[in-house]
Design an enzyme around this catalytic site. Structure first.
Site, PDB file in Angstrom:
ATOM      1  N   TYR A 114      17.813   4.611  22.689  1.00 39.91           N
ATOM      2  CA  TYR A 114      16.981   4.110  21.938  1.00 39.91           C
ATOM      3  C   TYR A 114      15.982   3.011  22.472  1.00 39.91           C
ATOM      4  O   TYR A 114      14.981   3.252  22.793  1.00 39.91           O
ATOM      5  CB  TYR A 114      17.333   3.769  20.511  1.00 39.91           C
ATOM      6  CG  TYR A 114      17.958   4.742  19.600  1.00 39.91           C
ATOM      7  CD1 TYR A 114      17.191   5.947  19.172  1.00 39.91           C
ATOM      8  CD2 TYR A 114      19.227   4.537  19.216  1.00 39.91           C
ATOM      9  CE1 TYR A 114      17.724   7.076  18.646  1.00 39.91           C
ATOM     10  CE2 TYR A 114      19.759   6.062  18.695  1.00 39.91           C
ATOM     11  CZ  TYR A 114      18.862   7.132  18.318  1.00 39.91           C
ATOM     12  OH  TYR A 114      19.821   8.265  17.656  1.00 39.91           O
ATOM     13  N   PRO A 119      12.908  10.371  13.153  1.00 41.07           N
ATOM     14  CA  PRO A 119      12.827  11.706  12.271  1.00 41.07           C
ATOM     15  C   PRO A 119      11.909  11.663  11.133  1.00 41.07           C
ATOM     16  O   PRO A 119      11.704  10.548  10.658  1.00 41.07           O
ATOM     17  CB  PRO A 119      14.283  11.932  11.920  1.00 41.07           C
ATOM     18  CG  PRO A 119      15.163  10.845  12.704  1.00 41.07           C
ATOM     19  CD  PRO A 119      14.382   9.657  12.984  1.00 41.07           C
ATOM     20  N   HIS A 144      14.846   5.268  14.302  1.00 42.83           N
ATOM     21  CA  HIS A 144      16.251   5.658  14.271  1.00 42.83           C
ATOM     22  C   HIS A 144      17.253   4.568  15.068  1.00 42.83           C
ATOM     23  O   HIS A 144      18.459   4.690  14.912  1.00 42.83           O
ATOM     24  CB  HIS A 144      16.208   6.895  15.378  1.00 42.83           C
ATOM     25  CG  HIS A 144      17.358   7.784  15.044  1.00 42.83           C
ATOM     26  ND1 HIS A 144      18.711   7.457  14.841  1.00 42.83           N
ATOM     27  CD2 HIS A 144      17.370   9.301  14.987  1.00 42.83           C
ATOM     28  CE1 HIS A 144      19.270   8.272  14.360  1.00 42.83           C
ATOM     29  NE2 HIS A 144      18.574   9.466  14.455  1.00 42.83           N
ATOM     30  N   SER A 201      20.845  19.249  14.494  1.00 40.53           N
ATOM     31  CA  SER A 201      21.489  18.450  13.662  1.00 40.53           C
ATOM     32  C   SER A 201      21.720  18.933  12.541  1.00 40.53           C
ATOM     33  O   SER A 201      20.619  19.369  11.994  1.00 40.53           O
ATOM     34  CB  SER A 201      20.795  17.006  13.870  1.00 40.53           C
ATOM     35  OG  SER A 201      21.501  16.083  13.254  1.00 40.53           O
TER      36      SER A 201
HETATM   37  N1  COA Z   1      36.353  28.471   4.446  1.00 37.16           N
HETATM   38  C1  COA Z   1      35.643  28.047   3.288  1.00 37.16           C
HETATM   39  N2  COA Z   1      34.930  26.755   3.283  1.00 37.16           N
HETATM   40  C2  COA Z   1      34.894  25.976   4.262  1.00 37.16           C
HETATM   41  C3  COA Z   1      35.305  26.569   5.623  1.00 37.16           C
HETATM   42  C4  COA Z   1      36.168  27.571   5.709  1.00 37.16           C
HETATM   43  N3  COA Z   1      36.740  28.062   6.581  1.00 37.16           N
HETATM   44  N4  COA Z   1      35.074  25.724   6.527  1.00 37.16           N
HETATM   45  C5  COA Z   1      34.332  24.674   5.840  1.00 37.16           C
HETATM   46  N5  COA Z   1      34.262  24.919   4.526  1.00 37.16           N
HETATM   47  C6  COA Z   1      33.512  24.066   3.668  1.00 37.16           C
HETATM   48  C7  COA Z   1      34.021  22.754   3.662  1.00 37.16           C
HETATM   49  O1  COA Z   1      35.096  22.288   3.022  1.00 37.16           O
HETATM   50  C8  COA Z   1      32.567  22.214   3.238  1.00 37.16           C
HETATM   51  O2  COA Z   1      32.542  22.040   1.808  1.00 37.16           O
HETATM   52  P1  COA Z   1      31.935  21.238   0.583  1.00 37.16           P
HETATM   53  O3  COA Z   1      30.380  21.804   0.514  1.00 37.16           O
HETATM   54  O4  COA Z   1      32.408  21.443  -0.619  1.00 37.16           O
HETATM   55  O5  COA Z   1      31.912  19.847   1.094  1.00 37.16           O
HETATM   56  C9  COA Z   1      31.405  23.018   3.486  1.00 37.16           C
HETATM   57  O6  COA Z   1      32.185  24.171   3.943  1.00 37.16           O
HETATM   58  C10 COA Z   1      30.816  22.441   4.845  1.00 37.16           C
HETATM   59  O7  COA Z   1      31.520  22.481   5.925  1.00 37.16           O
HETATM   60  P2  COA Z   1      31.185  22.711   7.314  1.00 37.16           P
HETATM   61  O8  COA Z   1      29.906  23.410   7.151  1.00 37.16           O
HETATM   62  O9  COA Z   1      32.164  23.051   8.079  1.00 37.16           O
HETATM   63  O10 COA Z   1      30.425  21.373   7.936  1.00 37.16           O
HETATM   64  P3  COA Z   1      31.031  19.872   7.828  1.00 37.16           P
HETATM   65  O11 COA Z   1      30.480  19.398   6.486  1.00 37.16           O
HETATM   66  O12 COA Z   1      32.456  19.744   8.184  1.00 37.16           O
HETATM   67  O13 COA Z   1      29.810  19.281   8.670  1.00 37.16           O
HETATM   68  C11 COA Z   1      29.284  18.266  10.945  1.00 37.16           C
HETATM   69  C12 COA Z   1      29.949  19.413  10.191  1.00 37.16           C
HETATM   70  C13 COA Z   1      29.340  18.413  12.357  1.00 37.16           C
HETATM   71  C14 COA Z   1      27.754  18.311  10.430  1.00 37.16           C
HETATM   72  C15 COA Z   1      29.856  16.866  10.238  1.00 37.16           C
HETATM   73  O14 COA Z   1      31.114  16.927  10.622  1.00 37.16           O
HETATM   74  C16 COA Z   1      29.098  15.722  10.704  1.00 37.16           C
HETATM   75  O15 COA Z   1      29.673  15.052  11.680  1.00 37.16           O
HETATM   76  N6  COA Z   1      28.057  15.212   9.947  1.00 37.16           N
HETATM   77  C17 COA Z   1      27.213  14.006  10.479  1.00 37.16           C
HETATM   78  C18 COA Z   1      26.030  14.753  11.417  1.00 37.16           C
HETATM   79  C19 COA Z   1      24.911  13.628  11.623  1.00 37.16           C
HETATM   80  O16 COA Z   1      25.548  12.584  11.600  1.00 37.16           O
HETATM   81  N7  COA Z   1      23.824  14.100  11.891  1.00 37.16           N
HETATM   82  C20 COA Z   1      22.439  13.420  11.892  1.00 37.16           C
HETATM   83  C21 COA Z   1      22.709  12.323  13.075  1.00 37.16           C
HETATM   84  S1  COA Z   1      21.327  11.016  12.795  1.00 37.16           S
HETATM   85  C1  HC5 Z   2      16.725  12.842   8.681  1.00 30.09           C
HETATM   86  C2  HC5 Z   2      17.367  13.693   9.832  1.00 30.09           C
HETATM   87  C3  HC5 Z   2      17.728  12.903  10.732  1.00 30.09           C
HETATM   88  C4  HC5 Z   2      18.522  13.743  11.854  1.00 30.09           C
HETATM   89  C5  HC5 Z   2      18.512  12.646  13.156  1.00 30.09           C
HETATM   90  C6  HC5 Z   2      19.520  13.093  14.190  1.00 30.09           C
HETATM   91  O1  HC5 Z   2      19.987  13.971  14.382  1.00 30.09           O
HETATM   92  O2  HC5 Z   2      19.264  12.211  15.042  1.00 30.09           O
HETATM   93  C7  HC5 Z   2      20.053  12.444  16.437  1.00 30.09           C
HETATM   94  C8  HC5 Z   2      21.227  11.466  16.540  1.00 30.09           C
HETATM   95  C9  HC5 Z   2      22.014  11.776  17.557  1.00 30.09           C
HETATM   96  O3  HC5 Z   2      22.587  10.764  18.055  1.00 30.09           O
HETATM   97  O4  HC5 Z   2      22.525  12.968  17.771  1.00 30.09           O
HETATM   98  C10 HC5 Z   2      18.982  12.246  17.459  1.00 30.09           C
HETATM   99  N1  HC5 Z   2      17.814  12.998  17.629  1.00 30.09           N
HETATM  100  C11 HC5 Z   2      17.160  12.514  16.501  1.00 30.09           C
HETATM  101  C12 HC5 Z   2      17.493  12.922  19.010  1.00 30.09           C
HETATM  102  C13 HC5 Z   2      18.172  14.310  17.330  1.00 30.09           C
END
Ligand code: COA
Ligand code: HC5
Length: 631
Positions: A112, A125, A348, A559
Site C-alpha cells: 500500500y 475496494p 485499504h 477474493s
Molecule cells: N461440506 C459441507 N459444508 C462445508 C464444507 C464441506 N466439505 N466445507 C465448508 N463448508 C461450509 C463451512 O462450514 C461454512 O459454513 P457456514 O456457511 O455455516 O459458515 C461454509 O461452507 C463456507 O466455507 P468455505 O466456502 O469452505 O469457505 P470459508 O468460510 O472457509 O472461507 C476463506 C475461505 C479463504 C475465504 C477464508 O478462510 C478467509 O480467509 N476469509 C477472509 C478473506 C479475506 O480476508 N478477504 C478480504 C481481504 S481484504
Molecule cells: C469489500 C471487498 C474487499 C476486498 C478487498 C481485498 O480482497 O483486498 C485484497 C487484500 C489482500 O491482501 O489480498 C487486495 N486487493 C484489493 C488487491 C485484492
C-alpha cells in the site's frame, strides 16, 4: 493528538480508557479485550524447505519444463545448509522473535504505502449496498441520517471495547483492524505515504465530514453531554448542509486525491501551504468518517445499473459526475446517491475488507430497526463549511487530476454478475467447500476463455495471528489444471471429471488451511526478499528469476468477502492484463464483480463473467449427473 499508525501505536489504542461507560464495566471489558488480544499467537515463519518445495509445486502448472529445470536448480542452491536462504531464514526468525508480527509492516509498506498508483481503482475496494427505493433528496438524507447513526452505534462498541471477538475455524481473530478504520486517513508523501490515526489520543474526533456538490462540511455528531445525535437531529443538520451547497460550479478539490501518489504528494504540499486550506484538509483527515451525498448519475438500463453503481463506488464516474465528491485518502467513505444508489469505498492500507463489511452489516441491521422519531429540538449550530483558497497553481493541479481520473474511468470495465442459479447451499449439499468450488469454477472459466491457466491469488485471512493481515492462496494448481483440461476432453467420462473436480477442491482446501495457519509461501518469500534487501548487497537469484516474476503476476486476483447483507463487493485488477474478481456467496445466490482494463485487448470482463456463469452451471450439472448415476 494524533498518532502515526504503527503497530505499537495500535496496541495503545486497545487500552484507551472508555469515556462512555461506567468505570466498572470499562475495567471488565477492557481486561477481556486485552486478554484476548495478548493471547493471540504470533505469526510463525514457515520452514524454508517447506516453502521452497511449495514454491516449485506452485510453479508447476505455470511455467515450461525448461524453465522449471532452471528454477529448480536455483531453489536447490538457495536452500542448501549454510547457503543464502539459510542465512536469510535465520535473520527472519530473529526478526520474528523481536516483533509482534514480522510481516505486517513490510506488507503495509509494500502493498500500500510504497505504491505510487492512485488509490482509487488500484487498491481501494467498493461495496454496493442493495438499491434503496428513494428517488429524491428527502429520501437520500433520511437514509444518510440513519446510516450515520448506525455507524456511531458501531463506534460506541469500538469505544467501549464491547465488539464481539470474531472466530475463524474455531479460533479467535485479531481485532486490531477495527481500531484502524474510524478517524484515520492516508497522507500522501513524495516517496511513501503514511496513515494517521486520530482515534488514538486524549481527544478523539467528534465530527464527520459530509460532502455535497464538491463542498465539504464538518458535522459534529455528538451533543455537548457526549451522547450521539439522534437520526432526527442528523437529518436536520444534513438539510442545512444541502441548502448551503446548492451551487454546482465549485472546484472539485477532492479529485486531487485520485491522482498518482507522487503527483498528489506534490499537489498536497502546494495545497496546504495556505493556512485555510491546511485547516480544511486537517478537518477532513481527522473526521471519524466521510459521507458523500452524490448527485444522480446518468440514467441507464436495469441491466447496466449494477455495473454503473459498482463503478460509482470505485471511482465516482468521472469529473463530470461524482469523482470530485470524494476524499480518496479517507479510510471510510459512505456514498449515498439521490437515485437510491448507496455503498462505500475504503482506503485499504489500514484494514482488510471483512472488518469493514462487519461494520456494514451492523449498520444495515441498525437501520432496519431504527425509525425516524421526532425529538424535541434544541437548535444545533450550523455545520461548518470548509473553505479552500484555489490559487492558479492548485487550479492547474485540479485540471490535471480531472483529466487523469477521466482516463482512468474509461479504462475500467466493471461487470456485476448476480449468479442466481444457486448459492453456498449447493456445494454444501455435495459436501464440498463453497469457496473452493467457486475458485475451481474461476479456473474453469479462465481456461475456457484462454485454453491455458494463469497465476491466481485468493486472499486469505491471517487474523488468527496477532496483527495479521492477509496471505495468498494460489488457486492454480496441478490438480485444478488437470480438472479444467479434462472438462475440455469429450472422451473423459463424467465420473472421472467429478473425481478430478473433487481432487482439485480438496487441494484448494488444503492450501486454504495452510494459508490461514501461516504456512503459505507468498508472505514468507516477501519476508526473505525484504531481509535480503536489508542485509545483502545483491538480491538472491531466485528473486531475479523469470519464474518469480511470472508467479508474482496475478492475472486473476480474487477474493471472497462474505456478508449478511446482499452486497456486491469489487476492486480493480492488480496487473494491466488481469482481472479483479470479488465475490460474496449467499445461501441461494452469489454476487460477483469482475473488473478488467479496457485498454488491454486480451481481457474482457463481460466475457469472463459469462464463462464463469457457464462454468458454475456445468460443474453443478456434472455433480448432479454423477450422483444420480451412483444412486
Ligand atoms: N461440506 C459441507 N459444508 C462445508 C464444507 C464441506 N466439505 N466445507 C465448508 N463448508 C461450509 C463451512 O462450514 C461454512 O459454513 P457456514 O456457511 O455455516 O459458515 C461454509 O461452507 C463456507 O466455507 P468455505 O466456502 O469452505 O469457505 P470459508 O468460510 O472457509 O472461507 C476463506 C475461505 C479463504 C475465504 C477464508 O478462510 C478467509 O480467509 N476469509 C477472509 C478473506 C479475506 O480476508 N478477504 C478480504 C481481504 S481484504
Ligand atoms: C469489500 C471487498 C474487499 C476486498 C478487498 C481485498 O480482497 O483486498 C485484497 C487484500 C489482500 O491482501 O489480498 C487486495 N486487493 C484489493 C488487491 C485484492
Amino acid at each position: 493528538m494524533l498518532c502515526v499508525l504503527t503497530r505499537s501505536a495500535s496496541r495503545t489504542c486497545l487500552v484507551k480508557p472508555c469515556l462512555l461507560l461506567s468505570p466498572v464495566s470499562v475495567v471488565q471489558i477492557f481486561d477481556r479485550s486485552l486478554v484476548h488480544q495478548e493471547g493471540l499467537p504470533k505469526l510463525p515463519v514457515p520452514p524454508l524447505k517447506q516453502t521452497c518445495a511449495r514454491y516449485l509445486a506452485a510453479l508447476e502448472p505455470l511455467i515450461s519444463a525448461e524453465e522449471m529445470v532452471h528454477t529448480r536448480k536455483l531453489v536447490q542452491e538457495f536452500q542448501l545448509p549454510g547457503g543464502v536462504g539459510d542465512r536469510l531464514q535465520k535473520s527472519l526468525e530473529r526478526k520474528a522473535r523481536k516483533t509482534e508480527n514480522w510481516v505486517s509492516d513490510w506488507w503495509m509498506q509494500s502493498a500500500y504505502l510504497d505504491s505510487r498508483m492512485p488509490v482509487a481503482m488500484y487498491t481501494s475496494p467498493g461495496v454496493v449496498l442493495p438499491r434503496m427505493h428513494f428517488q429524491d433528496r428527502q429520501g437520500q438524507m433520511r437514509f444518510a441520517a440513519k446510516l450515520i447513526a448506525g455507524v456511531l452505534d458501531f463506534k460506541s462498541m469500538i469505544d467501549s471495547k464491547t465488539l464481539p471477538v470474531e472466530y475463524l475455524g474455531g479460533k479467535p481473530l485479531c481485532m486490531d483492524q477495527y481500531y484502524q478504520v474510524l478517524s484515520s486517513c492516508r497522507i500522501p508523501g513524495p516517496k511513501r505515504d503514511t496513515v494517521l490515526n486520530y482515534a488514538i489520543g486524549k481527544t478523539s474526533p467528534t465530527h464527520i465530514t459530509v460532502v455535497h456538490n464538491f463542498q465539504y462540511f464538518v458535522l459534529d455528531v455528538y451533543n455537548s453531554d457526549g451522547s450521539p445525535l439522534t437520526v432526527d437531529q442528523i437529518y436536520v443538520q444534513l438539510e442545512k448542509i444541502w441548502n448551503s451547497s446548492l451551487q454546482t460550479n465549485k472546484e472539485p478539490v477532492g479529485i486531487l486525491t485520485s491522482n498518482h501518489r507522487n503527483t498528489w504528494g506534490k499537489a498536497y504540499n502546494n495545497l496546504i501551504k495556505d493556512k485555510t486550506n491546511k485547516e480544511s484538509v486537517r478537518a477532513i483527515q481527522k473526521s471519524i468518517f466521510m459521507v458523500c451525498l452524490d448527485a444522480p448519475k446518468p440514467r441507464v438500463s436495469d441491466e447496466m445499473y449494477h455495473n454503473k453503481v459498482a463503478a460509482q463506488m470505485l471511482h465516482g464516474g468521472g469529473s463530470r459526475w461524482n469523482s470530485g465528491n470524494r476524499w480518496f485518502d479517507k479510510t471510510l467513505q459512505f456514498i449515498v446517491g439521490e437515485d437510491g444508489s448507496c455503498g462505500l469505498t475504503y482506503e485499504h492500507a489500514p484494514a482488510e475488507g471483512p472488518p469493514v463489511v462487519f461494520l456494514v452489516d451492523h449498520v444495515v441491521g441498525y437501520m432496519k430497526k431504527t425509525e425516524m422519531v421526532r425529538t424535541p429540538m434544541i437548535p444545533l449550530p450550523m455545520p461548518v463549511k470548509l473553505r479552500f483558497n484555489i490559487t492558479p497553481e492548485i487550479k492547474k493541479d485540479i485540471e490535471k487530476a480531472k483529466q487523469n481520473m477521466n482516463i482512468m474511468v474509461h479504462e475500467l470495465d466493471v461487470r456485476v454478475l448476480n449468479f442466481t442459479h444457486y448459492g453456498k447451499k449447493f456445494p454444501k449439499s455435495h459436501k464440498l467447500s463453497p469457496d473452493a468450488f467457486i475458485q475451481i469454477a474461476l479456473q474453469l472459466a479462465y481456461y475456457r476463455m484462454y485454453q491455458t491457466c494463469c497465476p491466481t491469488s485468493e486472499s486469505a485471512s491471517l487474523r488468527m495471528f496477532k496483527l495479521g493481515r492477509t496471505e495468498a492462496i494460489r488457486s492454480t494448481t496441478t490438480e485444478s489444471l488437470q480438472f479444467t483440461q479434462a472438462m475440455y476432453e469429450p472422451s473423459t467420462p463424467n465420473s472421472e471429471k467429478a473425481r478430478l473436480l473433487e481432487m482439485a477442491i480438496k487441494v484448494h482446501r488444503e492450501h486454504t488451511h495452510m494459508a490461514i495457519h501461516g504456512q503459505a509461501i507468498d508472505r514468507h518469500l516477501l519476508g526473505l526478499k525484504m531481509v535480503a534487501i536489508e542485509d545483502l548487497t545483491s538480491l538472491p537469484e531466485i528473486f531475479m528469476d523469470t519464474s518469480f516474476a511470472v508467479a508474482s503476476h496475478f492475472n486473476l486476483f480474487t477474493s471472497q468477502v462474505g456478508s449478511k447483507t446482499d452486497c456486491v463487493m469489487c476492486f480493480g485488477p492488480m496487473v494491466p492484463d488481469g482481472y479483479g474478481v470479488c465475490y460474496n456467496p449467499m445461501d441461494d445466490h452469489i454476487n460477483f464483480a469482475v473488473t478488467a482494463f479496457n485498454s488491454c485487448e486480451e481481457t474482457n470482463a463481460t466475457k469472463l463473467s459469462r464463462f464463469l456463469e457457464d462454468a458454475l452451471l456445468e460443474m453443478k450439472t456434472l455433480m448432479e449427473q454423477v450422483s444420480k448415476a451412483s444412486d
